[in-house]
Enzyme design. Structure first.
Site, short mmCIF file in Angstrom:
data_model
loop_
_atom_site.label_atom_id
_atom_site.label_comp_id
_atom_site.label_asym_id
_atom_site.label_seq_id
_atom_site.Cartn_x
_atom_site.Cartn_y
_atom_site.Cartn_z
N GLU A 90 0.82 -1.21 0.00
CA GLU A 90 0.00 0.00 0.00
C GLU A 90 0.85 1.27 0.00
OE1 GLU A 90 -3.05 -2.04 3.22
OE2 GLU A 90 -1.96 -0.21 3.71
N CYS A 103 2.83 8.24 1.96
CA CYS A 103 3.38 7.19 2.82
C CYS A 103 3.61 5.95 1.97
CB CYS A 103 2.37 6.93 3.94
SG CYS A 103 2.89 5.62 5.03
N CYS A 110 6.25 -7.91 6.94
CA CYS A 110 7.35 -7.47 7.81
C CYS A 110 7.68 -8.59 8.76
CB CYS A 110 6.95 -6.21 8.59
SG CYS A 110 8.30 -5.58 9.64
N CYS A 114 5.63 -6.74 15.39
CA CYS A 114 5.15 -5.92 16.51
C CYS A 114 3.70 -6.34 16.80
CB CYS A 114 5.22 -4.44 16.15
SG CYS A 114 6.92 -3.93 15.80
N CYS A 117 0.51 -4.55 15.14
CA CYS A 117 0.64 -4.12 13.74
C CYS A 117 0.07 -5.16 12.79
CB CYS A 117 2.11 -3.86 13.42
SG CYS A 117 2.40 -3.50 11.68
N CYS A 341 -2.40 0.43 8.80
CA CYS A 341 -1.36 0.08 7.85
C CYS A 341 -1.37 -1.42 7.56
CB CYS A 341 -0.03 0.50 8.44
SG CYS A 341 1.36 -0.38 7.81
N1 SAH Z 1 8.42 -0.52 10.24
C1 SAH Z 1 8.52 0.86 10.47
C2 SAH Z 1 7.68 1.71 9.55
C3 SAH Z 1 6.30 1.22 9.21
S1 SAH Z 1 5.09 1.24 10.49
C4 SAH Z 1 8.22 1.19 11.92
O1 SAH Z 1 7.76 0.31 12.63
O2 SAH Z 1 8.51 2.31 12.32
C5 SAH Z 1 4.70 2.98 10.66
C6 SAH Z 1 4.17 3.36 12.04
O3 SAH Z 1 2.85 2.85 12.25
C7 SAH Z 1 5.02 2.79 13.16
O4 SAH Z 1 5.21 3.74 14.17
C8 SAH Z 1 4.15 1.65 13.64
O5 SAH Z 1 4.49 1.27 14.93
C9 SAH Z 1 2.77 2.24 13.52
N2 SAH Z 1 1.69 1.27 13.53
C10 SAH Z 1 1.70 -0.02 13.13
N3 SAH Z 1 0.49 -0.59 13.33
C11 SAH Z 1 -0.32 0.35 13.84
C12 SAH Z 1 -1.69 0.38 14.23
N4 SAH Z 1 -2.47 -0.68 14.09
N5 SAH Z 1 -2.18 1.54 14.73
C13 SAH Z 1 -1.40 2.64 14.81
N6 SAH Z 1 -0.11 2.68 14.46
C14 SAH Z 1 0.44 1.54 13.98
FE1 SF4 Z 2 7.13 -4.13 11.00
FE2 SF4 Z 2 4.74 -3.24 11.72
FE3 SF4 Z 2 6.69 -3.46 13.53
FE4 SF4 Z 2 6.85 -1.54 11.64
S1 SF4 Z 2 5.29 -1.70 13.25
S2 SF4 Z 2 8.49 -2.94 12.32
S3 SF4 Z 2 5.87 -2.62 9.91
S4 SF4 Z 2 5.73 -5.16 12.41
#
Ligand code: SAH
Ligand code: SF4
Length: 371
Positions: A90, A103, A110, A114, A117, A341
């Site tokens: 996306e 973005c 990934c 996390c 996520c 995301c």
């Molecule tokens: N992998 C990188 C960049 C992509 S994620 C990172 O983790 O920084 C971009 C941002 O969105 C990160 O701060 C991530 O923690 C946050 N994010 C991921 N899932 C989310 C969710 N469900 N709600 C809000 N923020 C989220």
């Molecule tokens: Fe990967 Fe999502 Fe963690 Fe960013 S927030 S490092 S995209 S698992």
């Protein structure tokens, strides 16, 4: 066949010299591809016909295909790209009064998993190529009319790029750096380093390499003020704990184009959003010049986390501000188009696996997006 969108200025120069051509051809082709959005060698009018014919046998200009394009009520526009092998990624365009931010994704899925996520929950498929990373901007500029000859303002429609889509950019460092070089190159997108942001979950050695190879604005996904909680939310913390991450931020700031790091902090109800957490955050980041971006959690199917209530997010921000730390709260935008995301791509992937008939699925999606 080589995809010329995979090459930055140095790569293109090497490509042309390798084929006995003058180095300035690299600049011409770079401008045609990125400044003018041209994919057809025949249209590159200041290039000799014989060279154009030769290029057609050696190379192509191939961005990823747009398979869905959804406009939310608030103007946010989400694009879904097919990157082959059943993978979709996306990009999200967020228009604001004084800028337009795109973005962009850097990986299909990934590996870092996390816990909050949606992308992480899909697992890791593969790194995106340079053409797939930069090609998202290329396609979005086309969709926004930024390549139309009449659109003089359109040239600036995408004024900022953030590598905050699907994937961890620093786990795909080589391609990310080459893509960044194209974003900054005056013959390509000509963005200033301050208007390009990489977001990382904290891959410490790669942060040092980014600083040395192509420093741009940095956002770090903090999300927790102590190792116990961060180990749970952002598992890469077990490898690079907070004291190492804070030291890496300080080293990054020595060369960063902005004099602060942005800490992203997802607001999870009852998990990381108390006043005590805010005080711990302040103590942790005392020696790092920083701003905070509080992100209300975007729920997705299957998650047990909930978004912190608005008053608690406000209180958290107030506590940071009271200590002189700038804290903004991200507007929740595009809720009606699956804002979390990785959510849209996840749906396509699920259905693909279920039906095993990808072309049909994509077609269906396109109809939904338009309807
Ligand atoms: N992998 C990188 C960049 C992509 S994620 C990172 O983790 O920084 C971009 C941002 O969105 C990160 O701060 C991530 O923690 C946050 N994010 C991921 N899932 C989310 C969710 N469900 N709600 C809000 N923020 C989220
Ligand atoms: Fe990967 Fe999502 Fe963690 Fe960013 S927030 S490092 S995209 S698992």
């Amino acid at each position: 066949m080589i995809n010329l969108l995979d090459l930055d200025a140095a790569g293109l120069t090497a490509f042309f010299s390798g084929h006995g051509e003058k180095p300035f051809r690299a600049r011409q082709v770079l401008r045609w591809m990125h400044r003018f959005g041209q994919a057809d060698f025949d249209a590159m009018s200041d290039i000799a016909r014989s060279l154009r014919e030769k290029l057609k046998t050696l190379a192509l200009v191939a961005p990823p295909t747009v398979v869905a394009d959804r406009l939310a009520e608030d103007g946010t526009r989400k694009f879904l790209f097919d990157v082959g092998g059943g993978n979709a990624v996306e990009a999200v365009f967020i228009p604001e009064d004084d800028r337009g931010t795109l973005c962009v994704s850097t990986q299909a899925g990934c590996a870092l998993d996390c816990s909050f996520c949606s992308t992480g929950k899909q697992g890791f498929n593969r790194n995106l190529t340079v053409a797939e990373i930069v090609g998202q901007l290329w396609q979005v500029r086309h969709a926004l009319g930024a390549y139309q000859p009449a659109a003089t303002v359109g040239e600036r429609v995408v004024s900022n790029v953030v590598l905050m889509g699907m994937g961890e950019p620093l786990a795909n460092l080589d391609n990310t750096v080459m893509a960044l070089r194209l974003l900054l190159d005056d013959n390509a997108y000509g963005l200033s380093r301050r208007r390009v942001t990489v977001s990382t979950s904290g891959l410490v050695p790669a942060m040092d390499r980014l600083r040395d190879e192509c420093p741009v604005a940095l956002a770090v996904s903090l999300h927790a003020p102590n190792d116990r909680l961060r180990d749970e939310l952002v598992p890469i913390n077990r490898k690079y704990p907070l004291h190492e991450l804070m030291a890496a931020c300080r080293r990054y700031l020595e060369k960063a184009p902005r004099d602060f790091v942005t800490f992203e902090y997802v607001m999870l109800d009852g998990i990381n959003d108390s006043e005590a957490h805010a005080r711990e955050v302040l103590a942790l980041t005392r020696d790092v010049s920083c701003k905070f971006n509080l992100i209300p959690f975007n729920p997705f199917p299957g998650t047990s986390y909930r978004r912190s209530p608005a008053p608690r997010i406000r209180r958290f921000a107030e506590l940071l501000m009271a200590s002189g730390v700038v804290a903004t709260t991200r507007k929740t935008r595009g809720d009606d188009i699956d804002a979390a995301c990785g959510q849209l791509a996840g749906q396509v992937l699920d259905r693909t696996q279920r039906t095993a008939r990808r072309s049909f699925v994509i077609h269906q999606h396109r109809q939904e997006a338009c309807g």
